[in-house]
Design an enzyme around this catalytic site. Structure first.
Site, PDB file in Angstrom:
ATOM      1  CG  HIS A   1      -0.186   1.830  -4.417  1.00  0.00           C
ATOM      2  ND1 HIS A   1      -0.731   1.097  -5.488  1.00  0.00           N
ATOM      3  CD2 HIS A   1      -0.024   1.386  -3.248  1.00  0.00           C
ATOM      4  CE1 HIS A   1      -0.790  -0.187  -4.949  1.00  0.00           C
ATOM      5  NE2 HIS A   1      -0.410  -0.070  -3.566  1.00  0.00           N
TER       6      HIS A   1
ATOM      7  CG  HIS B   1      -7.721   3.960 -11.472  1.00  0.00           C
ATOM      8  ND1 HIS B   1      -7.551   3.488 -10.175  1.00  0.00           N
ATOM      9  CD2 HIS B   1      -8.265   3.000 -12.097  1.00  0.00           C
ATOM     10  CE1 HIS B   1      -8.056   2.372 -10.057  1.00  0.00           C
ATOM     11  NE2 HIS B   1      -8.328   1.787 -11.200  1.00  0.00           N
TER      12      HIS B   1
ATOM     13  CG  ASN C   1       4.726  -5.420  -3.759  1.00  0.00           C
ATOM     14  OD1 ASN C   1       5.849  -5.647  -3.864  1.00  0.00           O
ATOM     15  ND2 ASN C   1       3.909  -5.388  -2.648  1.00  0.00           N
TER      16      ASN C   1
ATOM     17  CB  CYS D   1      -9.830   3.444  -7.454  1.00  0.00           C
ATOM     18  SG  CYS D   1      -7.979   3.534  -6.857  1.00  0.00           S
TER      19      CYS D   1
ATOM     20  CG  HIS E   1      -4.530   4.827  -7.905  1.00  0.00           C
ATOM     21  ND1 HIS E   1      -5.692   5.621  -8.350  1.00  0.00           N
ATOM     22  CD2 HIS E   1      -3.456   5.602  -7.998  1.00  0.00           C
ATOM     23  CE1 HIS E   1      -5.343   6.901  -8.336  1.00  0.00           C
ATOM     24  NE2 HIS E   1      -4.104   6.886  -8.062  1.00  0.00           N
TER      25      HIS E   1
ATOM     26  CB  SER F   1      -4.416  -5.540  -2.714  1.00  0.00           C
ATOM     27  OG  SER F   1      -3.584  -4.400  -1.974  1.00  0.00           O
TER      28      SER F   1
HETATM   29  O1  G1P Z   1       0.192  -3.824   1.257  1.00  0.00           O
HETATM   30  P1  G1P Z   1      -0.325  -4.753   0.055  1.00  0.00           P
HETATM   31  O2  G1P Z   1      -0.201  -4.125  -1.160  1.00  0.00           O
HETATM   32  O3  G1P Z   1      -2.013  -4.796   0.266  1.00  0.00           O
HETATM   33  O4  G1P Z   1       0.293  -6.070   0.279  1.00  0.00           O
HETATM   34  C1  G1P Z   1       1.065  -6.540  -0.604  1.00  0.00           C
HETATM   35  O5  G1P Z   1       2.548  -6.099  -0.336  1.00  0.00           O
HETATM   36  C2  G1P Z   1       2.858  -6.276   1.101  1.00  0.00           C
HETATM   37  C3  G1P Z   1       4.139  -5.797   1.194  1.00  0.00           C
HETATM   38  O6  G1P Z   1       5.276  -6.285   0.359  1.00  0.00           O
HETATM   39  C4  G1P Z   1       2.897  -7.953   1.508  1.00  0.00           C
HETATM   40  O7  G1P Z   1       3.205  -8.052   2.861  1.00  0.00           O
HETATM   41  C5  G1P Z   1       1.493  -8.624   1.121  1.00  0.00           C
HETATM   42  O8  G1P Z   1       1.642  -9.960   1.217  1.00  0.00           O
HETATM   43  C6  G1P Z   1       1.222  -8.089  -0.415  1.00  0.00           C
HETATM   44  O9  G1P Z   1       0.099  -8.696  -0.549  1.00  0.00           O
END
Ligand code: G1P
Ligand code: G1P
Lengths: 347, 347
Positions: A164, A113, A151, A49, A162, A159
């Site tokens: 964050h 994590h 997110n 990670c 972990h 992605s």
């Molecule tokens: O930055 P990350 O987590 O890789 O990416 C994620 O969040 C971003 C911000 O909302 C988006 O633009 C990406 O499409 C999403 O996959």
């Protein structure tokens, strides 16, 4: 509305958008895609990670052996500060462009994590709020618009498992902030009162849509919610941005986040995905911001279970948002959900 | 813009929304969720499919033994015509609601369970366009706003693989149509010309973003595209809604759809998911609609491969849309993609 179970539309006063509400539609059978509900427990430390302490990131930097929060500049940020100034080539009135510069930071919530916000002890969430405030202060001194968000869950494009979040700060006002600013401003001009202060007062009186409340914060499924279990987290005091939060307001915010995200996880006994973020008054402006009230939006996609989400697709992309269950039903389900995390005791 | 590879924003003149363009960001490694790329061939007839000829639907109705298109009222539609009139209970200026009534129809594109639009012969796509026009005419005589759209692929929330689209018609103008109407109107008032006519002229002259063109239609990756391979399909003639299309315009539209959706599938050698739909001028109004040009939007989510999509999440939901590759790069990739479907010859 005489009968909330009939099809109707509601208007979001912050964005001006309408949402189509079709409660009867929740009865339809679902034969479409389901999301993975991954119950495998991740380890507390993952050598692969890029966010774990001591590990190497894609740009070869090595993370410190941090405890608690850790912030770094996004190695693949959507915005750069070293933006060379470019000219707008005005070839046509329909081809409108402008340069954009700013910074993107990643904020790890914990060295562990495999923990998410609701699973962190309240003191750890307080540290997250503190870290948000510190970075808000630095960035707001430089940029007009500071977006602090998370997110959570792969279904929300996260992605990295972990725990964050991110901070994107830039010179221009983003579309959403520009619209919310205009709407709150117009309301203030018309009524002589702050829009979200009025809304807090109404919801705390009627209580139908209230999910949680403490002395400084109200968590509510807004009347105009578009996502099934969308919530609005509003400051009860006259706080316009993260820079103004007192210690008491920060601790109360940590508590509100703990309770809300725990209730979310308990709804369907899963790690509840969402995108959430804070809307601060524009900084770097000399104009009065009495019309603005600091607030956060939680946009979770799940609708019926850990695996069936609401798709905001064809009609929603081409016409307007549509929801099945009413905001009142969603609020009732969140009210009933326990504020003790379902995993507690299992650890 | 002097250098399109630097971070910048572009403005959508139809919606007023901005998009943040960060071309360098496409270099980041992707460790997040991937979508299933289901290569198993479905049968031409599926006894379990509620849309196949002769099968029973959820409400017990039996589909006829149809050939070509078949339309029925959605058994679980988001809108009903038998809407009892309800009163708006104006308890608070922030609680804005109104009733909504209308109709939802499902349109099967073919009796064959396992064919999608690009795989249908051109005559079958012509029949789809004809069916859209017929239902547009009936519904536009009754409702102000007729949305004809398709969600393709389970990633776009399509609950049925059988090729089909939907028509939602209602009394009110949806948010998107209201905004596009206002924007096109303002442009017409200011320039004395139709916005999308001007745009067609500019793109056919510069050609950078043109994906396909015939005598009646232009397919372009719009300068302001938000989704990676978003396209705009615009009538070249002064056509404002589906009711006005001539036989020649309909045949040319079928051809444009065939070529565009074939190129989409060929980009990543997969059945390319998207939501698409047509924006007609509002009907049932007595006002002049010379400012409006009939057009369609294709919003496909894939970004890098058959399994990696763009997530419009945190920043995008809370601030504004963000894209990695430029509209010009996307257009170049679509220009290079063959207009012979990759499966052809395999059947
Ligand atoms: O930055 P990350 O987590 O890789 O990416 C994620 O969040 C971003 C911000 O909302 C988006 O633009 C990406 O499409 C999403 O996959
Ligand atoms: O009607 P369907 O295909 O079952 O449903 C799909 O399309 C609708 C219209 O865009 C959306 O509201 C739903 O969320 C989506 O799952």
């Amino acid at each position: 509305m005489a009968d909330l179970e009939l099809t109707h539309r509601r208007k979001n006063p912050l964005s001006g958008d309408w949402v189509l509400v079709s409660p009867h539609r929740n009865n339809r059978p679902w034969l479409g895609a389901t999301e993975a509900n991954n119950h495998t427990e991740a380890p507390a430390f993952d050598a692969q990670c890029p966010l774990c302490p001591g590990n190497q990131r894609a740009n070869d930097a090595i993370n410190p052996q941090y405890q608690g929060t850790f912030v770094f500049t996004n190695d693949f940020g959507a915005l750069n500060s070293a933006q060379q100034s470019v000219e707008h080539d005005a070839t046509h009135p329909l081809l409108m462009a402008e340069t954009a510069s700013g910074e993107c930071r990643v904020i790890c919530f914990s060295e562990q994590h495999n923990l998410t916000l609701p699973e962190l002890p309240i003191e750890a969430i307080e540290q997250v709020v503190d870290t948000w405030q510190q970075h808000y202060q630095t960035l707001a001194a430089q940029y007009q618009c500071v977006h602090i968000f998370e997110n959570k869950g792969s279904v929300m494009g996260c992605s990295q498992p972990h725990p964050h979040g991110q901070i994107w700060a830039h010179d221009h006002l983003s579309s959403e902030i520009a619209v919310e600013d205009a709407k709150q401003h117009a309301y203030f001009a018309k009524h002589g009162r702050t829009m979200l202060a009025d809304y807090v007062e109404h919801e705390t009186n009627t209580r139908t849509r209230v999910v949680f409340e403490n002395s400084h914060w109200l968590v509510v499924v807004p009347y105009w919610a578009a996502w099934p279990f969308e919530t609005l987290v509003v400051a009860k005091d006259d706080v316009r941005h993260f820079g103004q939060m007192s210690q008491a307001q920060k601790s109360a915010l940590a508590e509100a986040i703990k309770v809300l995200t725990t209730k979310y996880d308990n709804l369907f006994n899963c790690s509840f995905p969402y995108s959430m973020g804070w809307h601060n008054a524009p900084s770097q402006t000399n104009t009065d911001d009495s019309h603005w009230r600091l607030h956060g939006h939680f946009y979770p996609p799940l609708l019926r279970s850990a695996t069936v989400k609401k798709h905001m697709v064809g009609y929603e992309m081409l016409a307007e948002s549509q929801r099945d269950i009413t905001a009142e039903t969603a609020a009732a389900l969140l009210q009933q959900a326990s504020d003790i995390h379902y995993k507690q005791g299992r650890r």
